[in-house]
Motif scaffolding. Structure first.
Motif, mmCIF file in Angstrom:
data_model
loop_
_atom_site.group_PDB
_atom_site.id
_atom_site.type_symbol
_atom_site.label_atom_id
_atom_site.label_comp_id
_atom_site.label_asym_id
_atom_site.label_seq_id
_atom_site.Cartn_x
_atom_site.Cartn_y
_atom_site.Cartn_z
ATOM 1 N N UNK A 39 0.853 -1.178 0.000
ATOM 2 C CA UNK A 39 0.000 0.000 0.000
ATOM 3 C C UNK A 39 0.889 1.228 0.000
ATOM 4 N N UNK A 40 0.291 2.385 -0.168
ATOM 5 C CA UNK A 40 1.061 3.621 -0.274
ATOM 6 C C UNK A 40 0.453 4.698 0.613
ATOM 7 N N UNK A 41 1.292 5.354 1.396
ATOM 8 C CA UNK A 41 0.881 6.493 2.205
ATOM 9 C C UNK A 41 1.307 7.749 1.459
ATOM 10 N N UNK A 42 0.392 8.702 1.317
ATOM 11 C CA UNK A 42 0.679 9.941 0.603
ATOM 12 C C UNK A 42 0.946 11.033 1.633
ATOM 13 N N UNK A 79 6.608 10.452 -14.150
ATOM 14 C CA UNK A 79 5.811 11.289 -15.038
ATOM 15 C C UNK A 79 4.391 11.414 -14.502
ATOM 16 N N UNK A 80 3.961 12.629 -14.317
ATOM 17 C CA UNK A 80 2.601 12.976 -13.880
ATOM 18 C C UNK A 80 2.293 12.651 -12.422
ATOM 19 N N UNK A 81 3.267 12.150 -11.652
ATOM 20 C CA UNK A 81 3.071 12.002 -10.209
ATOM 21 C C UNK A 81 3.501 13.308 -9.571
ATOM 22 N N UNK A 82 2.550 13.970 -8.911
ATOM 23 C CA UNK A 82 2.837 15.260 -8.280
ATOM 24 C C UNK A 82 2.823 15.180 -6.761
ATOM 25 N N UNK A 83 2.281 14.097 -6.214
ATOM 26 C CA UNK A 83 2.300 13.909 -4.743
ATOM 27 C C UNK A 83 3.740 13.709 -4.288
ATOM 28 N N UNK A 84 4.002 14.096 -3.073
ATOM 29 C CA UNK A 84 5.349 13.984 -2.505
ATOM 30 C C UNK A 84 5.301 13.165 -1.217
ATOM 31 N N UNK A 85 6.474 12.799 -0.731
ATOM 32 C CA UNK A 85 6.627 12.073 0.538
ATOM 33 C C UNK A 85 5.780 10.804 0.548
ATOM 34 N N UNK A 86 5.919 9.986 -0.505
ATOM 35 C CA UNK A 86 5.186 8.727 -0.605
ATOM 36 C C UNK A 86 5.990 7.646 0.103
ATOM 37 N N UNK A 87 5.303 6.879 0.945
ATOM 38 C CA UNK A 87 5.937 5.800 1.706
ATOM 39 C C UNK A 87 5.115 4.541 1.491
ATOM 40 N N UNK A 88 5.774 3.388 1.485
ATOM 41 C CA UNK A 88 5.058 2.121 1.342
ATOM 42 C C UNK A 88 5.521 1.118 2.397
ATOM 43 N N UNK A 89 4.626 0.206 2.731
ATOM 44 C CA UNK A 89 4.983 -0.896 3.618
ATOM 45 C C UNK A 89 5.375 -2.101 2.774
ATOM 46 N N UNK A 90 6.168 -2.977 3.356
ATOM 47 C CA UNK A 90 6.580 -4.181 2.630
ATOM 48 C C UNK A 90 6.365 -5.398 3.483
#
Length: 90
Positions: A39-42, A79-90
């Motif tokens: 998953x991804x945290x924005x 390209x076209x990703x403008x969100x920042x500080x994206x974190x994911x769990x593994x």
């Protein structure tokens, strides 16, 4: 509850267990993740372009700060990703 075909007990166990860590996401148009994200945290508002395992893309538009995108992907495109500080769990 998700069910899996016979012979996929490892996948079933991995899906049912909690994550084992996290990492910051560096969006890239070419480099796939070396581990499957859970998953991804924005961390900062914007669009997120995910590349699915079948190479299709989906753009999550106007993701607010704090959103958790509850899916996996093989890459977050730069390209076209403008969100920042994206974190994911593994």
């Amino acid at each position: 509850m998700t069910t899996f075909p016979p012979g996929t007990k490892a996948l079933e166990a991995a899906n049912a267990s909690s994550g084992v860590g996290s990492f910051a996401v560096t969006p890239s148009d070419t480099n796939n993740f070396t581990q499957v994200p859970r998953g991804f945290y924005i961390g900062s508002t914007g669009d997120v372009v995910l590349v699915n395992f079948d190479d299709t893309t989906v753009t999550w538009k106007a993701c607010p700060t704090g959103l958790i995108i509850p899916c996996s992907a093989k890459r977050v495109n730069a390209s076209n990703t403008t969100a920042k500080a994206i974190v994911t769990g593994k």
